[in-house]
Scaffold this active site. Structure first.
Site, PDB file in Angstrom:
ATOM      1  CB  CYS A 289      43.490  67.091  56.548  1.00  0.00           C
ATOM      2  SG  CYS A 289      45.322  67.026  56.914  1.00  0.00           S
ATOM      3  CG  HIS A 347      43.112  63.185  58.536  1.00  0.00           C
ATOM      4  ND1 HIS A 347      42.882  63.934  57.693  1.00  0.00           N
ATOM      5  CD2 HIS A 347      42.015  63.151  58.945  1.00  0.00           C
ATOM      6  CE1 HIS A 347      41.382  64.131  58.143  1.00  0.00           C
ATOM      7  NE2 HIS A 347      41.345  63.697  58.618  1.00  0.00           N
ATOM      8  CG  ASP A 370      37.468  64.980  59.432  1.00  0.00           C
ATOM      9  OD1 ASP A 370      38.252  65.621  59.506  1.00  0.00           O
ATOM     10  OD2 ASP A 370      38.199  63.914  59.587  1.00  0.00           O
TER      11      ASP A 370
END
Length: 709
Positions: A289, A347, A370
C-alpha cells in the site's frame, strides 16, 4: 536549455518567398522559472495551463514584417488542433480559447516574441506546435516542436487551485515525503523520495496516460476529459496497479519476492518508474500500500495536482459493504482466520486537492484516491476520488467509493469468542478503526493529525446510501453460522489490556491486564492470555506465547495483573517492526460469562547509524563520504551479518559489508563514497540482516539535501 529547434522541414508550400523561418527559441529557462517547472524535464518545454509562455521566432531574412506577412500558430493534440492568429493589438482576445499575442517591443526585423496562452481547462498532455506564415502569394507551414501542458495550482480558475504558497511548496514542489507505518502505539516514519525532478520521470508519467485503457480505447475522448482532475486521478489511480491494464506495480503481500524486489526495499518512485518504462510497460514487482500510494503521489505532483500521502492506523477492509468488521477468537484468546473482512494495522492512500463541481462546493478540497488493488470500483481496481468532507459527513452515496472509504476509517468491530461452534462472548468496538490518521506536516517531519477531518459524530446524517455509488455486496460474514450460548458479555465485568512502553528487540514485553468487578458479588475468573505474530494487513499466525491463571476479585475491586514475555520467548519468531496481537479472555466460572480485550503493537528494531561527511547538505557532483554502522545489541552472536547501503541519485547499486560472526557488542561498519547526480532531496538507506533470522532486523534512512552550488 532554451529548447532552440531548427525548422528546416516545410510541412506544405514551396520553400521560397520573401521570408522564411530559421529557428524557434522556446525560451525554456525563462518559461520554466515563470511556470514553476524547473527541473521537471530536460527534453521538453513544460508549462502550466492558463498562463502565458513565450517563444521567439527567428527568420532568415531581416525584412520580415507583420504588416506584410501574417503568422498563425497551431497546437495539435491527437487528431484535434486549434489555430491562433498571432495578434499585435496588445490585448488578449479570447480568454476561453488558445491565444497568441505580441506586445510592443517584441517585434524586430529578424525576430518576434510571441506570448502563447492555453485555456485553463486544457488537457494535460504533450502538444505539438506548428507555425504558419502567409503573404498574398505564399504560405509556409513548419512543425516547430513540442511542449508539455500541466495543471496550474497557482491559477485561481484552475480546478486544482491552492491558495497558499506554503501548501503548494509542500504538496507540488517538494520531492521528499514521509510514510507513517507500524501501529498507533508505536508509529514509525519511513522517508520516501518522490523523485519528480529525476530525469525521465515526467516522461514516464505522460506515457502512463498514453497507455491507459481510456486512451487506447478512445484517444479523442480521453484527451477531452484530461482537462478534469477528477478524471485524471481516477485514470492514474487504476494505472498505478497493474490488475486491469499496463499499470506500473504488481502487488504481493506474502511468500517469496525473489523474482522481484521486496516492497520494503523501495525508497523512492523514480527507480520504479524507470523500470516500468525500460521494461516496455511490464509491471514492476512488487508493491504494497505505501509503495502504490507514494508512486501515485509522484505522478499527481508531476502533473500539477496537489497531493499528499496519508496513513490510516487500524484501517478496516470491509469486503461486504455492511460497515462492520467481525473478528473471531477462541476461548483461550487466539485470533482465528475466519472472516473475509480484516483490519490493517496501517493502510496508506493519497489525498489529492481539487474542486468537485459534480458534487458542489461543500465537497471541494482534499479527495481520497487509493491505488492499492483491494476491491473493484465500476469494474476496475481503483478507489476514489472521494471527498474527505463526504466521509466526515457520512455521505455514503457520494462518488466515488464513499461507503468503502468510510468503513476504512469508522467501521464498528464486532469481536466474537467461539467455543465448540457456539458464540460464548461478544464485544463491540466503535472507536478502534481509524484510531489515527496522519500525514507529513508542512515544512517539517512531524506528523499532522487528520483524524478529525475524517471522523464526524456517529449517526450524523448525510447523503442517502445509494446502491449505485456505495459498494454494497452480498453478506460474507459468518457469525450466523455459530449458535449463541448462555452467558456472553458480562455487564458487571470490565477488562482492558495495555502494553508498558514501546518494546524494542531484545527487551522484555511487559503487559498489564486491568479487571474491574462492577457487580455486587465476588467472582472467580480464569484468565487466558495469548500472543501471536502477524503482518500489518493479515490475521495472526499461530501463538508463540500463552499464559493462564485463576483470579479472584471482590465486588467493586480493580485488579492489575502483570505479565512479561522475555526475549528468549520471542526472539525466534519476532524481528524489528514485527507486529504482535495479544488478547485476554476472562471467564466467570459460575456464570460462564466471558469478556475479551485485545491489543496490537509493533516491536522497535535495534538502532542503525548513518553519518554523512560535512552535514546533511551536499553539493551536486561533489564526492563526499558516508559511514554506516550497526552494533549488535543482543546477548548472543549473530552469524552471517550483512550491512547494506544504497541510495538512488547518490550511489550506484548496493554496497555491502559482511561478517561471518558478529559478537555481542561488536560493530559492523561500511564507508561509501557518495556523489549526487541531480539536485533535490535524496535518501541514503541502510539495512542490517543476519542468517539467524529470515527478515531484515534493522533499517534506517538518512535525508540529504543536494544543492547546485
Amino acid at each position: 536549455m532554451d529548447y532552440m529547434q531548427q525548422t528546416t522541414q516545410n510541412i506544405c508550400g514551396p520553400d521560397k518567398g520573401p521570408c522564411r523561418l530559421k529557428l524557434v527559441n522556446f525560451e525554456g529557462h525563462e518559461n520554466h522559472i515563470s511556470h514553476e517547472t524547473q527541473g521537471l524535464s530536460q527534453k521538453h518545454l513544460v508549462v502550466r495551463r492558463g498562463k502565458p509562455f513565450k517563444l521567439t521566432l527567428l527568420f532568415h531574412s531581416q525584412s520580415w514584417s507583420h504588416l506584410t506577412e501574417s503568422l498563425v500558430l497551431e497546437v495539435c493534440l491527437g487528431n484535434m488542433s486549434e489555430r491562433m492568429p498571432v495578434r499585435f493589438s496588445g490585448k488578449r482576445s479570447d480568454p476561453q480559447g488558445w491565444s497568441a499575442q505580441v506586445y510592443p517591443g517584441d517585434v524586430h526585423p529578424q525576430s518576434v516574441t510571441i506570448h502563447v496562452c492555453s485555456p485553463v481547462q486544457s488537457a494535460v498532455a504533450l502538444y505539438h506546435l506548428r507555425v504558419h506564415m502567409q503573404t498574398g502569394q505564399h504560405r509556409r507551414s513548419y512543425m516547430v516542436g513540442t511542449f508539455v501542458l500541466l495543471c496550474n495550482p497557482w491559477l485561481k480558475d484552475d480546478p486544482v487551485y491552492m491558495p497558499l504558497d506554503t501548501h503548494i511548496e509542500e504538496y507540488i514542489k517538494s520531492d521528499y515525503g514521509l510514510v507513517f507505518m507500524g501501529t498507533h502505539l508505536n508509529i514509525r516514519r519511513r522517508p520516501w523520495s518522490f523523485g519528480q525532478y529525476e530525469p525521465g520521470v515526467l516522461e514516464a508519467c505522460l506515457q502512463l496516460l498514453q497507455v491507459s485503457p481510456q486512451h487506447l480505447g478512445d484517444k479523442h475522448k480521453d484527451y477531452i476529459l484530461r482537462a478534469d482532475p477528477v478524471y485524471l486521478s481516477r485514470v492514474i489511480c487504476a494505472m498505478v496497479n497493474c490488475n486491469d491494464d499496463l499499470g506500473i506495480l504488481a502487488g504481493k503481500w506474502c511468500g517469496s519476492y525473489k523474482d522481484g524486489v521486496s516492497p520494503t526495499e523501495w525508497s523512492g518512485s523514480a527507480d520504479i518508474l524507470h523500470r516500468w518504462v525500460s521494461s516496455n510497460c511490464s509491471p514492476v514487482r512488487y508493491g504494497q500500500c505505501w509503495v502504490f500510494a507514494s508512486v501515485l503521489c509522484t505522478v499527481m505532483r508531476v502533473l500539477g495536482i496537489p497531493s499528499r500521502v496519508v496513513t490510516v492506523f487500524n484501517a478496516a477492509h470491509d469486503s461486504d459493504g455492511n460497515v462492520k468488521i467481525e473478528e473471531y477468537y477462541t476461548n483461550a484468546g487466539e485470533k482465528l482466520n475466519l472472516s473475509k473482512d480484516s483490519i490493517w494495522n496501517f493502510h496508506v492512500w493519497v489525498e489529492c486537492w481539487m474542486r468537485r463541481p459534480d458534487l458542489g462546493a461543500g465537497f471541494d478540497g482534499w479527495q481520497v484516491v487509493d491505488p492499492t488493488p483491494q476491491e473493484k470500483s465500476a469494474g476496475i481496481f481503483c478507489c476514489g476520488p472521494c471527498p474527505v468532507a463526504a466521509i466526515q459527513r457520512r455521505c455514503l452515496g457520494a462518488p466515488y467509493d464513499a461507503s468503502f472509504i468510510y468503513a476504512s476509517v469508522d467501521a464498528d468491530v464486532i469481536r466474537l469468542i467461539i467455543r465448540n461452534g457456539h458464540v460464548v462472548g461478544r464485544t463491540v468496538d466503535t472507536e478502534g478503526v481509524g484510531q489515527l490518521i496522519y500525514t507529513k506536516s508542512i515544512g517539517s517531519d512531524r506528523p499532522e493529525n487528520l483524524t478529525g477531518t475524517y471522523k464526524g459524530k456517529k449517526g450524523q446524517k448525510g447523503f442517502p446510501k445509494s446502491s449505485q455509488a456505495a459498494r454494497l455486496k452480498p453478506r460474507t460474514n459468518i457469525s450466523h453460522l455459530f449458535h449463541s450460548s448462555p452467558g456472553g458479555t458480562s455487564p458487571g465485568l470490565e477488562v482492558s489490556l495495555n502494553i508498558d512502553g514501546v518494546p524494542s528487540v531484545g527487551d522484555s514485553i511487559v503487559m498489564w491486564v486491568t479487571i474491574t468487578n462492577q457487580s455486587n458479588s465476588p467472582r472467580v475468573l480464569v484468565e487466558h492470555l495469548n500472543a501471536q505474530v502477524k503482518e500489518y494487513n493479515k490475521d495472526p499466525q499461530e501463538s508463540f506465547w500463552k499464559a493462564h491463571r485463576e483470579v479472584r476479585i471482590q465486588p467493586g475491586e480493580v485488579l492489575r495483573l502483570h505479565h512479561t514475555i522475555a526475549p528468549s520467548e520471542y526472539e525466534c519468531v519476532l524481528a524489528g517492526d514485527d507486529i504482535v496481537n495479544v488478547a485476554v479472555v476472562l471467564k466467570d466460572m459460575m456464570t460462564k460469562e466471558r469478556v475479551l480485550a485485545t491489543q496490537e503493537f509493533n516491536i522497535s528494531p535495534p538502532q542503525l547509524t548513518i553519518e554523512v561527511e560535512g552535514g546533511d547538505t551536499i553539493q551536486m557532483k561533489k564526492e563526499i563520504t558516508a559511514q554506516v554502522s550497526f552494533t549488535n545489541p543482543f546477548t548472543k552472536s549473530l552469524t552471517g551479518a550483512v550491512l547494506t547501503v544504497e541510495g538512488s541519485g547518490l550511489l550506484q547499486g548496493k554496497h555491502e559489508a559482511r561478517l561471518v560472526v558478529l559478537q555481542p557488542g561488536e560493530k559492523i561498519e561500511k564507508m561509501v563514497s557518495v556523489m549526487a547526480t541531480s539536485p533535490g532531496t535524496k535518501l541514503l538507506m541502510a539495512t542490517f540482516s543476519h542468517s539467524n533470522s529470515p527478515a531484515i532486523i534493522s533499517r534506517s534512512f538518512h535525508k540529504v539535501s543536494v544543492t547546485t552550488d
